[in-house]
Design a protein around this motif. Sequence first.
Motif, mmCIF file in Angstrom:
data_model
loop_
_atom_site.group_PDB
_atom_site.id
_atom_site.type_symbol
_atom_site.label_atom_id
_atom_site.label_comp_id
_atom_site.label_asym_id
_atom_site.label_seq_id
_atom_site.Cartn_x
_atom_site.Cartn_y
_atom_site.Cartn_z
ATOM 1 N N VAL A 100 5.068 3.056 -8.494
ATOM 2 C CA VAL A 100 4.534 4.368 -8.634
ATOM 3 C C VAL A 100 2.966 4.403 -8.294
ATOM 4 N N CYS A 101 2.370 5.116 -7.246
ATOM 5 C CA CYS A 101 1.122 5.063 -6.782
ATOM 6 C C CYS A 101 0.377 5.823 -7.895
ATOM 7 N N SER A 102 -0.722 4.934 -8.439
ATOM 8 C CA SER A 102 -1.480 5.597 -9.270
ATOM 9 C C SER A 102 -2.548 6.428 -8.735
ATOM 10 N N ALA A 103 -2.805 6.516 -7.447
ATOM 11 C CA ALA A 103 -3.912 7.312 -6.829
ATOM 12 C C ALA A 103 -3.281 8.641 -6.560
ATOM 13 N N CYS A 104 -2.034 8.825 -6.090
ATOM 14 C CA CYS A 104 -1.470 10.238 -5.453
ATOM 15 C C CYS A 104 -0.153 10.496 -6.437
ATOM 16 N N GLY A 105 0.272 9.273 -7.186
ATOM 17 C CA GLY A 105 1.597 9.966 -7.905
ATOM 18 C C GLY A 105 2.838 9.680 -7.384
ATOM 19 N N PHE B 193 0.870 -1.098 0.061
ATOM 20 C CA PHE B 193 0.163 -0.028 -0.091
ATOM 21 C C PHE B 193 0.714 1.044 -0.208
ATOM 22 N N CYS B 194 0.378 2.365 -0.663
ATOM 23 C CA CYS B 194 1.427 3.736 -0.686
ATOM 24 C C CYS B 194 1.265 4.132 0.801
ATOM 25 N N PRO B 195 2.650 4.483 1.053
ATOM 26 C CA PRO B 195 2.996 4.881 2.634
ATOM 27 C C PRO B 195 2.169 6.457 2.583
ATOM 28 N N ASP B 196 2.174 7.022 1.321
ATOM 29 C CA ASP B 196 1.453 8.411 1.450
ATOM 30 C C ASP B 196 -0.200 8.582 1.533
ATOM 31 N N CYS B 197 -0.666 7.632 0.757
ATOM 32 C CA CYS B 197 -2.122 7.894 0.925
ATOM 33 C C CYS B 197 -2.743 6.695 1.041
ATOM 34 N N GLY B 198 -2.293 5.505 1.114
ATOM 35 C CA GLY B 198 -2.835 4.108 1.700
ATOM 36 C C GLY B 198 -3.601 3.575 0.551
HETATM 37 ZN ZN ZN Z 1 -0.322 7.224 -3.072
#
Ligand code: ZN
Length: 171
Positions: free
Chosen positions: A28-33, A6-11
């Motif tokens: 690369v997180c597709s939700a927050c970049g 899971f993205c450490p920035d946005c989950g």
């Molecule tokens: Zn993210």
Amino acid sequence: MYVFRFCPDCGSPLPPPEDASGRLSAQVCSACGSIHFRNAKPCAGALVVRDGQVLLGRRAIEPGLGLWDIPGGFLEPWEHPADGAAREIAEETGLRVRMAALLTVVMDSYHDQFYTLNIYYLAEIVDGEVQAADDLAELRWFGADALPDEFAFAHCAAVMDTWLSTLKSGA
Ligand SMILES: [Zn+2]
């Protein structure tokens, strides 16, 4: 290897951590970049050499319990490798040392948990008495012709080979 699911920035869930050739790579997180790099962790150490002998420590903790290791360890986030190597050697051996030369840089992994980038110097003793830290069973001086057969980490043998080749070339 440890991986992010899971993205450490946005989950948000992250894509798999392998690239097309199966190697661990940045995610690369597709939700927050956010880009989550999976670089090797930097470590630094040194061969403390005195009268042609090198100081090695036998580990009293896992990983590599009971095996020989080169003094060194993980760098703090802000730390220059030469300072980190000197700090680790002071902690592990009681010696104050000065970095005389950069010896080699070798890649390894830390018991399949993550990759490591290992920076090694040749060091000279400034002062202090050899005193093994609690995480070492003993410290011992080894001649170039009587090195241990087995080390705690795969890269240690490569570092010793580099040292031996510098001795042969007279560097
Ligand atoms: Zn993210």
